[in-house]
Design an enzyme around this catalytic site. Structure first.
Site, PDB file in Angstrom:
ATOM      1  N   ASP A  88     -19.164  -1.984 -35.390  1.00 26.59           N
ATOM      2  CA  ASP A  88     -17.516  -2.501 -34.629  1.00 26.59           C
ATOM      3  C   ASP A  88     -16.786  -2.449 -35.961  1.00 26.59           C
ATOM      4  OD1 ASP A  88     -18.436  -3.448 -32.175  1.00 26.59           O
ATOM      5  OD2 ASP A  88     -18.811  -5.505 -32.805  1.00 26.59           O
ATOM      6  N   ASP A 154     -21.812  -1.052 -26.728  1.00 30.75           N
ATOM      7  CA  ASP A 154     -20.209  -1.191 -27.542  1.00 30.75           C
ATOM      8  C   ASP A 154     -19.845  -0.495 -28.262  1.00 30.75           C
ATOM      9  OD1 ASP A 154     -21.546  -3.762 -27.082  1.00 30.75           O
ATOM     10  OD2 ASP A 154     -21.566  -4.731 -29.251  1.00 30.75           O
TER      11      ASP A 154
END
Ligand code: GLY
Length: 375
Positions: A88, A154
């Site tokens: 991330d 993600d």
């Protein structure tokens, strides 16, 4: 929806919050007040991004000042505490540093963002052709050990920083890693019906594909709403940078799945395949992410198809503003209510999440044609 009112709502809340938050990084609300994390977990940059959006829409430099106030945390995290970072990192440094560079040409922000992109690129696993998700946070724990060979849905939204780094440096290895990861996502995470697994596990030594596994969705074969939203934007941005038609096709198909499964108010349940919805939360953050992503998708389309996804985005944003926003709650620090962070862990089940707030504002800024976008 009165766009001037919505814009003012975003400005007022963000200004007031900035005066209170100072250099802190908000994550999720408890009883209408944002909680903070020293490093911002994976979400710290959505607050800076929200301030960059307000600056871009208003040209009011006080938002720019707030967006930069927490820069020291992003720097220290990258250079002194890299073990706290995972896949991330793309979210974290796109909306804190790429955004600054794109808006102001700030050279320090560019350098930090390029250094972050390098760290992301180094997570690429040749055997299996994916960027590794998470870290082995708890050695010995089987789920955590599985992270050595895990890719995650993600991560598609973390690829733009790699494409951007390839453009900035001319080093095509960034581009190749992003394309390889997108192709592996298309092959293993996206299923034939265009729903998706949350994660997919490979043998970390041989790269042999093993199985799909969920952590944040209802079950391994379910369709986690936020994961589906990440895919819409992830593939739309991959198309933006590569002009590969296959990515545009996937973006449309995963968007169609998302739109077909919304509730009557255009907001999804937290997972699209719940056997019983009774008492289960919706996830307004997934709606925000999808709304902004549908506008990215529509930019690459023409005619009726373009209008179709634009209209859906408008309907979702309107419902978020009319039915889910804090427009009538001046003391609530969130913008968008009823987001669901991590249902299986029982964490952040009905609150505002800073990324839900950010993507709502990005969607509004896009509708107003008032942002360059930072991805
Ligand atoms: N890390 C992305 C998410 O939880 O949606």
């Amino acid at each position: 929806m009165n766009m001037d009112q919505v814009k003012q709502f975003i400005f007022d809340k963000t200004r007031k919050n900035g005066q209170i938050f100072q250099d802190q990084l908000p994550t999720s609300t408890k009883e209408g007040e944002y909680q903070f994390d020293e490093w911002g977990t994976w979400v710290g940059s959505f607050w800076t991004g929200l301030n960059f959006l307000c600056y871009e829409m208003s040209q009011d430099e006080s938002y720019l000042e707030v967006a930069r106030k927490s820069r020291h945390r992003f720097k220290r995290r990258l250079y002194e505490r890299p073990e706290t970072l995972d896949h991330d990192i793309g979210f974290l440094y796109s909306l804190s540093c790429v955004a600054d560079y794109k808006l102001t040409g700030n050279e320090e922000a560019k350098k930090i963002a390029l250094d972050a992109a390098k760290v992301l690129k180094e997570r690429f696993r040749e055997k299996g052709q994916y960027i590794q998700a998470w870290n082995v946070w708890n050695p010995g724990d089987p789920y955590s050990e599985g992270n050595r060979g895990r890719m995650i849905v993600d991560c598609m939204y973390n690829l733009p920083i790699l494409f951007w780094a390839a453009e900035q440096t001319g080093d095509q290895s960034y581009y190749k890693v992003a394309v390889a990861h997108a192709d592996t996502t298309a092959k293993y995470l996206v299923r034939e019906d265009y729903t998706a697994y949350h994660t997919f596990v490979f043998d970390p030594v041989t790269g042999e594909p093993k199985y799909g596994e969920t952590h944040q969705g209802y079950g391994d074969d379910s369709c986690w709403a936020r994961g589906q939203a990440w895919l819409i934007g992830g593939f739309a941005h991959a198309y933006k940078y590569t002009k590969e038609e296959k990515y545009l096709e996937i973006a449309k198909k995963v968007a169609d799945v998302f739109l077909a499964r919304l509730e009557e108010d255009f907001i999804p349940m937290w997972d699209f395949t719940l056997p019983n919805k009774e008492g289960e939360p919706r996830d307004a953050s997934a709606a925000s992410i999808a709304a902004a992503s549908l506008l990215e998708l529509s930019q690459h389309l023409a005619g009726e198809e373009k209008q179709h996804y634009q209209q859906w985005s408008y309907k979702i944003l309107e419902s978020l503003y009319e039915n889910y926003s804090t427009k009538d709650e001046p003391n609530n620090q969130g913008l968008i209510l009823h987001a669901c962070g991590h249902r299986p862990a029982g964490k952040d089940l009905d609150c505002s999440l800073i990324y839900g707030d950010y993507y709502f504002a990005e969607g509004i800024a896009r509708l107003l044609d008032a942002t360059k976008t930072y991805w």
